[in-house]
Design a protein around this motif. Structure first.
Motif, PDB file in Angstrom:
ATOM      1  N   GLN A 198      12.638  10.187   6.452  1.00 17.22           N
ATOM      2  CA  GLN A 198      11.965   9.110   5.732  1.00 17.22           C
ATOM      3  C   GLN A 198      10.638   9.623   5.190  1.00 17.22           C
ATOM      4  OE1 GLN A 198      11.644   5.632   8.203  1.00 17.22           O
ATOM      5  NE2 GLN A 198      13.838   5.293   8.156  1.00 17.22           N
ATOM      6  N   ALA A 199      10.238   9.055   4.074  1.00 12.85           N
ATOM      7  CA  ALA A 199       8.973   9.446   3.463  1.00 12.85           C
ATOM      8  C   ALA A 199       8.294   8.222   2.867  1.00 12.85           C
ATOM      9  CB  ALA A 199       9.212  10.482   2.370  1.00 12.85           C
ATOM     10  N   ALA A 200       6.978   8.233   2.891  1.00 14.51           N
ATOM     11  CA  ALA A 200       6.179   7.168   2.287  1.00 14.51           C
ATOM     12  C   ALA A 200       5.424   7.753   1.099  1.00 14.51           C
ATOM     13  CB  ALA A 200       5.193   6.606   3.305  1.00 14.51           C
ATOM     14  N   VAL A 201       5.373   6.985   0.002  1.00 15.10           N
ATOM     15  CA  VAL A 201       4.649   7.428  -1.189  1.00 15.10           C
ATOM     16  C   VAL A 201       3.730   6.315  -1.691  1.00 15.10           C
ATOM     17  CG1 VAL A 201       6.407   9.088  -1.945  1.00 15.10           C
ATOM     18  CG2 VAL A 201       6.495   6.745  -2.774  1.00 15.10           C
ATOM     19  N   ASP A 202       2.731   6.725  -2.455  1.00 16.77           N
ATOM     20  CA  ASP A 202       1.829   5.746  -3.059  1.00 16.77           C
ATOM     21  C   ASP A 202       2.400   5.297  -4.406  1.00 16.77           C
ATOM     22  OD1 ASP A 202       1.263   7.779  -4.893  1.00 16.77           O
ATOM     23  OD2 ASP A 202      -0.766   8.128  -4.158  1.00 16.77           O
ATOM     24  N   ALA A 203       1.629   4.545  -5.154  1.00 23.51           N
ATOM     25  CA  ALA A 203       2.086   3.993  -6.436  1.00 23.51           C
ATOM     26  C   ALA A 203       2.370   5.080  -7.475  1.00 23.51           C
ATOM     27  CB  ALA A 203       1.051   3.012  -6.974  1.00 23.51           C
ATOM     28  N   TYR A 204       1.871   6.280  -7.246  1.00 23.61           N
ATOM     29  CA  TYR A 204       2.058   7.377  -8.195  1.00 23.61           C
ATOM     30  C   TYR A 204       3.066   8.391  -7.672  1.00 23.61           C
ATOM     31  CZ  TYR A 204      -2.122   5.060  -9.735  1.00 23.61           C
ATOM     32  OH  TYR A 204      -3.011   4.103 -10.128  1.00 23.61           O
ATOM     33  N   CYS A 205       3.869   7.967  -6.676  1.00 19.99           N
ATOM     34  CA  CYS A 205       4.933   8.791  -6.079  1.00 19.99           C
ATOM     35  C   CYS A 205       4.415  10.037  -5.379  1.00 19.99           C
ATOM     36  CB  CYS A 205       5.999   9.153  -7.102  1.00 19.99           C
ATOM     37  SG  CYS A 205       6.890   7.705  -7.699  1.00 19.99           S
ATOM     38  N   ARG A 206       3.180   9.981  -4.869  1.00 16.96           N
ATOM     39  CA  ARG A 206       2.629  11.074  -4.085  1.00 16.96           C
ATOM     40  C   ARG A 206       2.902  10.781  -2.614  1.00 16.96           C
ATOM     41  NH1 ARG A 206      -3.196  10.754  -6.846  1.00 16.96           N
ATOM     42  NH2 ARG A 206      -2.883   8.721  -5.901  1.00 16.96           N
TER      43      ARG A 206
ATOM     44  N   VAL B 139       0.812  -1.213   0.000  1.00 18.64           N
ATOM     45  CA  VAL B 139       0.000   0.000   0.000  1.00 18.64           C
ATOM     46  C   VAL B 139       0.846   1.265   0.000  1.00 18.64           C
ATOM     47  CG1 VAL B 139      -1.960  -1.127   1.108  1.00 18.64           C
ATOM     48  CG2 VAL B 139      -0.258   0.056   2.512  1.00 18.64           C
ATOM     49  N   SER B 140       2.148   1.120   0.228  1.00 15.99           N
ATOM     50  CA  SER B 140       3.025   2.279   0.276  1.00 15.99           C
ATOM     51  C   SER B 140       4.476   1.816   0.191  1.00 15.99           C
ATOM     52  CB  SER B 140       2.809   3.031   1.599  1.00 15.99           C
ATOM     53  OG  SER B 140       3.582   4.199   1.650  1.00 15.99           O
ATOM     54  N   VAL B 141       5.342   2.702  -0.251  1.00 19.50           N
ATOM     55  CA  VAL B 141       6.772   2.416  -0.223  1.00 19.50           C
ATOM     56  C   VAL B 141       7.458   3.521   0.577  1.00 19.50           C
ATOM     57  CG1 VAL B 141       6.878   1.069  -2.344  1.00 19.50           C
ATOM     58  CG2 VAL B 141       7.162   3.526  -2.459  1.00 19.50           C
ATOM     59  N   ILE B 142       8.504   3.136   1.271  1.00 13.40           N
ATOM     60  CA  ILE B 142       9.223   4.070   2.140  1.00 13.40           C
ATOM     61  C   ILE B 142      10.676   4.125   1.701  1.00 13.40           C
ATOM     62  CG2 ILE B 142       9.976   4.536   4.508  1.00 13.40           C
ATOM     63  CD1 ILE B 142       7.524   2.988   5.476  1.00 13.40           C
ATOM     64  N   ASP B 143      11.217   5.325   1.693  1.00  9.45           N
ATOM     65  CA  ASP B 143      12.642   5.493   1.433  1.00  9.45           C
ATOM     66  C   ASP B 143      13.155   6.550   2.386  1.00  9.45           C
ATOM     67  OD1 ASP B 143      15.138   5.145   0.344  1.00  9.45           O
ATOM     68  OD2 ASP B 143      14.671   6.050  -1.589  1.00  9.45           O
ATOM     69  N   GLY B 144      14.437   6.581   2.560  1.00  7.82           N
ATOM     70  CA  GLY B 144      15.023   7.528   3.490  1.00  7.82           C
ATOM     71  C   GLY B 144      16.273   8.166   2.954  1.00  7.82           C
ATOM     72  N   TYR B 145      16.687   9.200   3.638  1.00  8.79           N
ATOM     73  CA  TYR B 145      17.886   9.948   3.279  1.00  8.79           C
ATOM     74  C   TYR B 145      18.485  10.457   4.583  1.00  8.79           C
ATOM     75  CZ  TYR B 145      20.671  13.844   1.495  1.00  8.79           C
ATOM     76  OH  TYR B 145      21.680  14.717   1.212  1.00  8.79           O
ATOM     77  N   ASN B 146      19.788  10.436   4.688  1.00  7.71           N
ATOM     78  CA  ASN B 146      20.472  10.898   5.894  1.00  7.71           C
ATOM     79  C   ASN B 146      21.373  12.083   5.577  1.00  7.71           C
ATOM     80  OD1 ASN B 146      19.458   8.814   7.578  1.00  7.71           O
ATOM     81  ND2 ASN B 146      20.960   7.418   6.745  1.00  7.71           N
ATOM     82  N   PRO B 147      20.821  13.299   5.526  1.00 13.76           N
ATOM     83  CA  PRO B 147      21.678  14.449   5.231  1.00 13.76           C
ATOM     84  C   PRO B 147      22.622  14.739   6.393  1.00 13.76           C
ATOM     85  CG  PRO B 147      19.468  15.190   5.758  1.00 13.76           C
ATOM     86  CD  PRO B 147      19.429  13.688   5.697  1.00 13.76           C
ATOM     87  N   GLU B 148      23.862  15.012   6.057  1.00 10.31           N
ATOM     88  CA  GLU B 148      24.854  15.331   7.085  1.00 10.31           C
ATOM     89  C   GLU B 148      24.520  16.687   7.708  1.00 10.31           C
ATOM     90  OE1 GLU B 148      29.699  15.398   7.643  1.00 10.31           O
ATOM     91  OE2 GLU B 148      28.828  14.958   5.682  1.00 10.31           O
ATOM     92  N   ILE B 149      24.723  16.793   9.015  1.00  5.07           N
ATOM     93  CA  ILE B 149      24.424  18.026   9.738  1.00  5.07           C
ATOM     94  C   ILE B 149      25.610  18.402  10.619  1.00  5.07           C
ATOM     95  CG2 ILE B 149      21.929  17.598   9.794  1.00  5.07           C
ATOM     96  CD1 ILE B 149      22.380  16.868  12.828  1.00  5.07           C
TER      97      ILE B 149
END
Length: 112
Positions: free
Chosen positions: A102-110, A65-75
């Motif tokens: 982290q962010a979750a998106v639907d099948a249409y990348c929303r 129902v959703s896909v999750i990806d993440g990013y770790n920006p240096e601070i």
């Protein structure tokens, strides 16, 4: 680009730049059309799952129902006086101070 480059390029002051940024953020956040919505009901979950199935090669993605990806920006780690536990910002995997976005998106990348 940087706020200084943009301010110079469009000939506005830095405070005006930030005013426009926050007005834009407020407009996006108050838009019903752009509102994030994670599937809540069985019907919504089924519909989201079918969307992933439709866009995947040979319907390989099922029950998603959703896909999750993440990013770790240096601070630059904030001082201990402000955050208390500065060690919480250090990633052993990345070997740097960062925040885990982290962010979750639907099948249409929303965003959900």
């Amino acid at each position: 680009g940087s706020y200084t480059d943009i301010s110079i390029h469009v000939n506005i002051s830095v405070p005006s730049f930030y005013r426009v940024v926050w007005e834009t953020i407020d407009a996006i956040n108050s838009s019903n059309e752009l509102a994030m919505h994670f599937p809540q009901t069985n019907t919504e979950c089924f519909s989201a799952s079918e969307a992933f199935k439709r866009i995947s090669y040979k319907s390989a993605i099922t029950n998603c129902v959703s896909v999750i990806d993440g990013y770790n920006p240096e601070i630059h780690c904030p001082p201990k006086k402000k955050v208390g536990n500065v060690r919480a910002f250090f990633s052993g995997h990345k070997q740097k101070d960062c925040v885990n976005d982290q962010a979750a998106v639907d099948a249409y990348c929303r965003f959900q």
